[in-house]
Design a protein around this motif. Structure first.
Motif, PDB file in Angstrom:
ATOM      1  N   LEU A 180      -9.194 -35.660 -65.779  1.00 60.89           N
ATOM      2  CA  LEU A 180     -10.292 -36.527 -65.353  1.00 60.89           C
ATOM      3  C   LEU A 180     -10.985 -37.152 -66.562  1.00 60.89           C
ATOM      4  N   ALA A 181     -11.192 -36.371 -67.611  1.00 59.21           N
ATOM      5  CA  ALA A 181     -11.843 -36.912 -68.812  1.00 59.21           C
ATOM      6  C   ALA A 181     -10.994 -38.023 -69.444  1.00 59.21           C
ATOM      7  N   ILE A 182      -9.700 -37.799 -69.506  1.00 63.77           N
ATOM      8  CA  ILE A 182      -8.811 -38.818 -70.090  1.00 63.77           C
ATOM      9  C   ILE A 182      -8.820 -40.085 -69.246  1.00 63.77           C
ATOM     10  N   LEU A 183      -8.662 -39.936 -67.937  1.00 67.16           N
ATOM     11  CA  LEU A 183      -8.602 -41.110 -67.062  1.00 67.16           C
ATOM     12  C   LEU A 183      -9.943 -41.839 -67.007  1.00 67.16           C
ATOM     13  N   ALA A 184     -11.045 -41.103 -67.026  1.00 65.69           N
ATOM     14  CA  ALA A 184     -12.363 -41.758 -67.037  1.00 65.69           C
ATOM     15  C   ALA A 184     -12.575 -42.534 -68.339  1.00 65.69           C
ATOM     16  N   SER A 185     -12.111 -41.982 -69.447  1.00 69.41           N
ATOM     17  CA  SER A 185     -12.225 -42.689 -70.734  1.00 69.41           C
ATOM     18  C   SER A 185     -11.393 -43.968 -70.722  1.00 69.41           C
ATOM     19  N   ILE A 186     -10.205 -43.885 -70.167  1.00 68.17           N
ATOM     20  CA  ILE A 186      -9.343 -45.077 -70.083  1.00 68.17           C
ATOM     21  C   ILE A 186      -9.991 -46.138 -69.197  1.00 68.17           C
ATOM     22  N   ALA A 187     -10.495 -45.713 -68.036  1.00 64.22           N
ATOM     23  CA  ALA A 187     -11.146 -46.661 -67.127  1.00 64.22           C
ATOM     24  C   ALA A 187     -12.359 -47.296 -67.786  1.00 64.22           C
ATOM     25  N   ASN A 188     -13.149 -46.501 -68.483  1.00 65.41           N
ATOM     26  CA  ASN A 188     -14.365 -47.014 -69.127  1.00 65.41           C
ATOM     27  C   ASN A 188     -14.034 -47.998 -70.242  1.00 65.41           C
ATOM     28  N   SER A 189     -13.067 -47.658 -71.089  1.00 64.33           N
ATOM     29  CA  SER A 189     -12.752 -48.564 -72.203  1.00 64.33           C
ATOM     30  C   SER A 189     -12.117 -49.864 -71.699  1.00 64.33           C
ATOM     31  N   THR A 190     -11.259 -49.769 -70.675  1.00 61.94           N
ATOM     32  CA  THR A 190     -10.660 -50.991 -70.118  1.00 61.94           C
ATOM     33  C   THR A 190     -11.735 -51.858 -69.470  1.00 61.94           C
ATOM     34  N   THR A 191     -12.642 -51.242 -68.731  1.00 67.10           N
ATOM     35  CA  THR A 191     -13.732 -51.999 -68.097  1.00 67.10           C
ATOM     36  C   THR A 191     -14.587 -52.676 -69.155  1.00 67.10           C
ATOM     37  N   ALA A 192     -14.920 -51.961 -70.220  1.00 65.75           N
ATOM     38  CA  ALA A 192     -15.747 -52.539 -71.291  1.00 65.75           C
ATOM     39  C   ALA A 192     -15.045 -53.728 -71.941  1.00 65.75           C
ATOM     40  N   ASP A 193     -13.733 -53.616 -72.143  1.00 71.41           N
ATOM     41  CA  ASP A 193     -12.981 -54.731 -72.730  1.00 71.41           C
ATOM     42  C   ASP A 193     -12.923 -55.932 -71.785  1.00 71.41           C
ATOM     43  N   LYS A 194     -12.730 -55.678 -70.505  1.00 72.81           N
ATOM     44  CA  LYS A 194     -12.615 -56.762 -69.530  1.00 72.81           C
ATOM     45  C   LYS A 194     -13.950 -57.447 -69.255  1.00 72.81           C
ATOM     46  N   ILE A 195     -15.048 -56.714 -69.370  1.00 78.05           N
ATOM     47  CA  ILE A 195     -16.365 -57.319 -69.127  1.00 78.05           C
ATOM     48  C   ILE A 195     -16.632 -58.427 -70.151  1.00 78.05           C
ATOM     49  N   LYS A 196     -16.074 -58.292 -71.330  1.00 83.37           N
ATOM     50  CA  LYS A 196     -16.271 -59.311 -72.370  1.00 83.37           C
ATOM     51  C   LYS A 196     -15.591 -60.632 -72.005  1.00 83.37           C
TER      52      LYS A 196
END
Length: 181
Positions: free
Chosen positions: A70-86
């Motif tokens: 869960l920690a790994i997948l949440a980190s991946i989701a968060n970093s991808t979301t942060a990149d896409k928001i830009k």
């Protein structure tokens, strides 16, 4: 189920029953059919006095693995979301992209686990289980060494001697007090 989750679209007409219910049911069925056989496989062939140890190891492994996954997948989701928001004007699209990436990685983990299970020689799995069992025994032995020792039997072998059975003048008093700590 995880691969199906990657197909969710961030469209306004999407909904729970059309996008989430199907993959959720499939994932629930898959998890239900996997946990019981994994537990059975983990305790099969263990000695009766080690069945609790094997069960504890599998439960601990599932808890730690779930938390780590869960920690790994949440980190991946968060970093991808942060990149896409830009780059995306709609934050819903960015959030959906983050979840899609995380579910894709989760599906890859599940596929890799299934492939390893199919091709991993049994002797490798047995070696891992033997090593985990040995480590658990060492931990239990260390814990047992710190626990208080039971008081010795009296000279006639009848009953247990307690501290109040001794007086400080008794030659066995000091040995009993230090062995009971």
């Amino acid at each position: 189920g995880l691969a199906w989750f990657t197909q969710i679209d961030p469209r306004p007409d999407g909904g729970f029953t059309s996008d989430v219910l199907g993959p959720s049911i499939l994932a629930a069925i898959g998890l239900g059919f996997s946990f019981v056989p994994v537990t059975i496989a983990a305790v099969t062939g263990t000695k009766p006095d080690e069945a609790g140890l094997a069960s504890g190891l599998i439960n601990t492994t599932q808890q730690v693995g779930g938390a780590l996954g869960l920690a790994i997948l949440a980190s991946i989701a968060n970093s991808t979301t942060a990149d896409k928001i830009k780059t995306e004007a709609d934050p819903t699209v960015a959030l959906n992209a983050g979840f899609q990436t995380a579910f894709t990685v989760g599906a890859c983990f599940a596929l890799a686990s299934a492939l390893l299970t199919a091709v991993l020689p049994e002797w490798v799995a047995e070696g891992i289980l033997d090593r985990l069992t040995q480590m658990a025994r060492e931990i239990a032995r260390t814990r047992d060494d710190r626990e208080p020792q039971l008081p010795p039997l009296d000279d006639a072998g009848e009953g247990v001697r307690h501290l109040h059975d001794f007086s400080p003048e008794d030659p066995e008093y000091d040995a009993y007090v230090t062995s009971s700590v």
